[in-house]
Write a protein that holds these residues in place. Structure first.
Motif, PDB file in Angstrom:
ATOM      1  N   ARG A  30      15.966  11.398  -6.633  1.00 28.11           N
ATOM      2  CA  ARG A  30      16.736  11.387  -5.394  1.00 28.11           C
ATOM      3  C   ARG A  30      16.664  10.007  -4.754  1.00 28.11           C
ATOM      4  NH1 ARG A  30      13.458  15.767  -2.013  1.00 28.11           N
ATOM      5  NH2 ARG A  30      13.730  16.776  -4.039  1.00 28.11           N
ATOM      6  N   TYR A  31      17.585   9.744  -3.853  1.00 30.65           N
ATOM      7  CA  TYR A  31      17.631   8.465  -3.150  1.00 30.65           C
ATOM      8  C   TYR A  31      16.565   8.428  -2.068  1.00 30.65           C
ATOM      9  CZ  TYR A  31      19.400   4.607  -0.288  1.00 30.65           C
ATOM     10  OH  TYR A  31      19.518   3.438   0.428  1.00 30.65           O
ATOM     11  N   THR A  32      15.836   7.310  -1.996  1.00 32.53           N
ATOM     12  CA  THR A  32      14.797   7.129  -0.983  1.00 32.53           C
ATOM     13  C   THR A  32      15.191   5.966  -0.078  1.00 32.53           C
ATOM     14  OG1 THR A  32      13.091   7.878  -2.544  1.00 32.53           O
ATOM     15  CG2 THR A  32      12.353   6.688  -0.573  1.00 32.53           C
ATOM     16  N   PRO A  33      15.614   6.221   1.148  1.00 32.83           N
ATOM     17  CA  PRO A  33      16.038   5.122   2.025  1.00 32.83           C
ATOM     18  C   PRO A  33      14.874   4.213   2.375  1.00 32.83           C
ATOM     19  CG  PRO A  33      15.919   7.190   3.235  1.00 32.83           C
ATOM     20  CD  PRO A  33      15.718   7.533   1.796  1.00 32.83           C
ATOM     21  N   ALA A  34      15.192   2.940   2.568  1.00 33.36           N
ATOM     22  CA  ALA A  34      14.175   1.954   2.929  1.00 33.36           C
ATOM     23  C   ALA A  34      13.669   2.222   4.349  1.00 33.36           C
ATOM     24  CB  ALA A  34      14.758   0.554   2.817  1.00 33.36           C
ATOM     25  N   THR A  35      12.396   1.936   4.569  1.00 33.99           N
ATOM     26  CA  THR A  35      11.783   2.074   5.883  1.00 33.99           C
ATOM     27  C   THR A  35      11.141   0.749   6.260  1.00 33.99           C
ATOM     28  OG1 THR A  35       9.629   2.788   5.038  1.00 33.99           O
ATOM     29  CG2 THR A  35      11.310   4.495   5.356  1.00 33.99           C
ATOM     30  N   SER A  36      10.529   0.733   7.429  1.00 31.67           N
ATOM     31  CA  SER A  36       9.874  -0.488   7.890  1.00 31.67           C
ATOM     32  C   SER A  36       8.698  -0.871   7.000  1.00 31.67           C
ATOM     33  CB  SER A  36       9.392  -0.315   9.333  1.00 31.67           C
ATOM     34  OG  SER A  36       8.508   0.789   9.428  1.00 31.67           O
ATOM     35  N   GLY A  69       0.778  -1.229   0.000  1.00 34.53           N
ATOM     36  CA  GLY A  69       0.000   0.000   0.000  1.00 34.53           C
ATOM     37  C   GLY A  69       0.809   1.277   0.000  1.00 34.53           C
ATOM     38  N   ARG A  70       1.959   1.272  -0.711  1.00 36.50           N
ATOM     39  CA  ARG A  70       2.741   2.495  -0.808  1.00 36.50           C
ATOM     40  C   ARG A  70       3.491   2.523  -2.126  1.00 36.50           C
ATOM     41  NH1 ARG A  70       7.257   3.190   3.412  1.00 36.50           N
ATOM     42  NH2 ARG A  70       8.154   4.413   1.709  1.00 36.50           N
ATOM     43  N   THR A  71       4.129   3.656  -2.403  1.00 40.65           N
ATOM     44  CA  THR A  71       4.850   3.791  -3.669  1.00 40.65           C
ATOM     45  C   THR A  71       5.949   2.746  -3.753  1.00 40.65           C
ATOM     46  OG1 THR A  71       4.437   6.161  -3.664  1.00 40.65           O
ATOM     47  CG2 THR A  71       6.181   5.349  -5.131  1.00 40.65           C
ATOM     48  N   PRO A  72       6.021   2.001  -4.858  1.00 38.81           N
ATOM     49  CA  PRO A  72       7.062   0.979  -4.988  1.00 38.81           C
ATOM     50  C   PRO A  72       8.456   1.590  -4.972  1.00 38.81           C
ATOM     51  CG  PRO A  72       5.357   0.725  -6.669  1.00 38.81           C
ATOM     52  CD  PRO A  72       5.136   2.042  -6.016  1.00 38.81           C
ATOM     53  N   GLU A  73       9.394   0.895  -4.345  1.00 37.56           N
ATOM     54  CA  GLU A  73      10.782   1.331  -4.282  1.00 37.56           C
ATOM     55  C   GLU A  73      11.693   0.158  -4.597  1.00 37.56           C
ATOM     56  OE1 GLU A  73      11.212   2.681  -0.310  1.00 37.56           O
ATOM     57  OE2 GLU A  73       9.672   4.238  -0.479  1.00 37.56           O
ATOM     58  N   TYR A  74      12.765   0.449  -5.320  1.00 34.87           N
ATOM     59  CA  TYR A  74      13.753  -0.595  -5.616  1.00 34.87           C
ATOM     60  C   TYR A  74      15.146   0.015  -5.538  1.00 34.87           C
ATOM     61  CZ  TYR A  74      15.970  -4.614  -7.887  1.00 34.87           C
ATOM     62  OH  TYR A  74      16.770  -5.698  -8.164  1.00 34.87           O
ATOM     63  N   VAL A  75      15.987  -0.542  -4.693  1.00 35.65           N
ATOM     64  CA  VAL A  75      17.359  -0.100  -4.418  1.00 35.65           C
ATOM     65  C   VAL A  75      17.439   1.422  -4.254  1.00 35.65           C
ATOM     66  CG1 VAL A  75      18.457  -2.103  -5.439  1.00 35.65           C
ATOM     67  CG2 VAL A  75      18.016  -0.153  -6.897  1.00 35.65           C
TER      68      VAL A  75
END
Length: 567
Positions: free
Chosen positions: A514-520, A402-408
């Protein structure tokens, strides 16, 4: 199936994936433009090329400029090869006096080698001069492979860079890859092949006297040099018509094992290099784990079916596995393994005739190509094709959490997903569309050697091989006609460059973010769950798209074989 056969498969898998880190570290050094031990010897050559061509290797290119330079470079190479083939009769190094290649044939060959497909409708030893083999084809083997790796580097930079406008310099990437990777490896590889008995000469042929006293003309040529880059660059185009089943291309069990390793070596290294580029080697190992699952599953099915043999022949009292179309010196296990490797990568070299495989045994190479050859894949093409599926998989995962997909560290948004779908859609559009066209037109139906589902498989395999830039053939299709030369040439061009351009567009879009750090709340892209999702997305997309065509071809062929009917 035998213990020795499974031992060969296990040994190959262990050695191949052990090569991933050392090969990946070398590729990562080239990706970063760092100095290597070879720079002391080859650095002046590199700098001389830049001065001669007026290139500044430090100049960054946006994705559009990178793409335009890549396209123009490959178009120029295509025109050069076409001219060499057409003018072959009046050019030097033609000891056997071959005539120039026909217009449609030269078009097909030029497109084939430009796109790293190396589809061959002809017998090289009776069609092409030594100059055509060396200037027309071998140069393409280096530069088409270097182009694929360069595109992978550009996509790596898209993931690794932050708010950047450039994705690298095409000319610098291709030059460094050719000089510091492909050329040194191929020199060592060619020397090994020469020692193993592979010819390397400008002589056209040699006469021999058979045991019966007859005179036989044996074709020769600069085979070892072409064989080396053919395998390492996942090109697949053999000097001889029989390809790696010919004793002058693949004389021993040792050369066969080394050839299989060389097909995968750069591909697995690129997966590790991706992990280094994004500063998380777990990402590279995760990709390799997903590739290994798909590879071992396909190998198990192919080996099982070929070892089981043909039940129709069993009823006639001919026991054993299926040795039709295979070399006795390699046997069933090495032949089945080679077939899966060459189609898991976009290589196309063969040491057995896939047309003679059992229906389900031959379905695995076909399905590998329909998946886009992302199971290790071709040099560069495999990893950037796999990352397209990773983008779709992380999009699905983003919907799950349920959030914007992120990869690396990069958000995957609508633009990247649309471009990935556009690139992946090229495969089914070309494969299924052109197969359907060829299955109803008289010119297309004149090609298959067999009728019924096996003949359909021959047509389907040809377009899967052409669009996937593989180049292997079922060997039962008469493809050297204006109809097939033309359509397969179009399929090869679309399958190469209509995938590369969206990949570069994705690279440019990601580099600017920009870089998006991983969260829980982020979906983890390492570990078993992610491997399972990657494998599932690849198989589901391939299964939903191509299952009906497989049902009409190899599956129907298998059911008919069980009932005692052969086509």
């Amino acid at each position: 199936m035998t213990i020795a056969g499974w031992a060969l498969i296990l040994l190959f898998t262990i050695v191949t994936f052990a090569l991933a880190k050392p090969m990946g570290l070398w590729l990562f050094a080239l990706y970063e433009g760092r100095t290597t031990p070879l720079h002391r010897l080859l650095g002046p050559v590199e700098r001389g090329f830049y001065r001669l061509a007026g290139i500044n290797p430090a100049e960054e290119q946006g994705w559009r400029r990178y793409a335009i330079h890549m396209l123009l470079f490959n178009l120029a190479l295509l025109l050069l090869t076409y001219a060499v083939l057409r003018l072959q009769a009046v050019l030097p190094l033609n000891p056997r006096g071959f005539a120039g290649v026909s217009a449609d044939g030269a078009f097909n060959i030029a497109v084939s080698f430009t796109t790293n497909t190396n589809w061959q409708w002809y017998a090289g030893e009776t069609t092409l001069s030594n100059l055509s083999q060396m200037l027309g084809l071998t140069i393409h083997n280096f530069l088409s492979a270097a182009t694929g790796i360069a595109i992978a580097f550009a996509l790596f930079r898209g993931f690794a860079r932050r708010e950047a406008k450039g994705v690298g310099n095409f000319w610098a990437d291709v030059t460094r890859i050719t000089l510091y990777l492909l050329l040194p490896l191929c020199i060592l590889y060619a020397l090994f092949l020469i020692v193993s008995g592979v010819p390397q000469t400008l002589a056209g042929s040699v006469d021999a006297t058979t045991l019966e006293g007859a005179r036989q003309t044996i074709a020769l040529g600069p085979v070892a040099s072409q064989e080396a880059i053919k395998m390492l660059g996942t090109n697949g185009g053999g000097f001889f018509n029989a390809n790696s089943a010919h004793p002058f291309e693949n004389p021993t069990a040792l050369t066969n094992f080394v050839q299989m390793l060389s097909i995968f070596a750069i591909g697995v290294g690129l997966a590790y290099a991706f992990g280094k580029a994004v500063k998380d080697t777990r990402q590279g190992w995760t990709i390799l784990a997903a590739m290994a699952v798909l590879f071992l599953a396909g190998t198990a099915v192919a080996y099982w079916q070929e070892a089981a043999g043909n039940p129709v022949l069993h009823q006639l009292g001919i026991a054993g596995g299926n040795m039709e179309g295979k070399e006795v010196r390699f046997g069933i296990a090495a032949s089945a393994l080679f077939a899966v490797i060459t189609t898991a990568a976009s290589c196309g070299a063969v040491n057995a005739m896939h047309d003679s495989f059992t229906p389900l045994g031959g379905m695995i190479p076909l399905f590998n190509m329909q998946l886009g050859e992302v199971v290790v894949g071709g040099v560069g093409a495999g990893i950037y094709g796999f990352l397209l599926f990773a983008i779709l998989a992380v999009f699905v995962a983003g919907l799950m959490v349920g959030r914007t997909p992120e990869y690396v560290g990069k958000k995957i948004e609508a633009r990247e997903v649309k471009l990935a779908v556009l690139a992946i859609a090229v495969l089914p559009l070309c494969i299924l569309g052109l197969t359907a066209l060829s299955a109803v037109l008289p010119a297309g139906l004149a090609g298959p050697l067999n009728k019924g589902p096996h003949g359909f498989s021959e047509i389907l395999y040809a377009y899967a091989s052409g669009t996937g830039n593989n180049g292997s053939a079922f060997a039962g299709l008469t493809a050297g006609t204006p109809f097939y030369n033309g359509l397969l040439g179009i399929a090869m061009w679309l399958g190469r460059f209509f995938v590369i351009v969206p990949v570069l567009a994705i690279a440019g879009s990601l580099a600017a973010k920009r870089y998006t750090p991983a969260t829980s709340g982020s979906f983890p892209t390492t570990g078993g769950l992610w491997v399972g999702l990657l494998v599932g997305i690849i198989l589901i997309l391939g299964g939903l798209t191509f299952l009906p065509s497989l049902a009409l071809g190899p599956i129907a062929d298998h059911l008919a074989m069980i009932e005692g009917q052969l086509f």
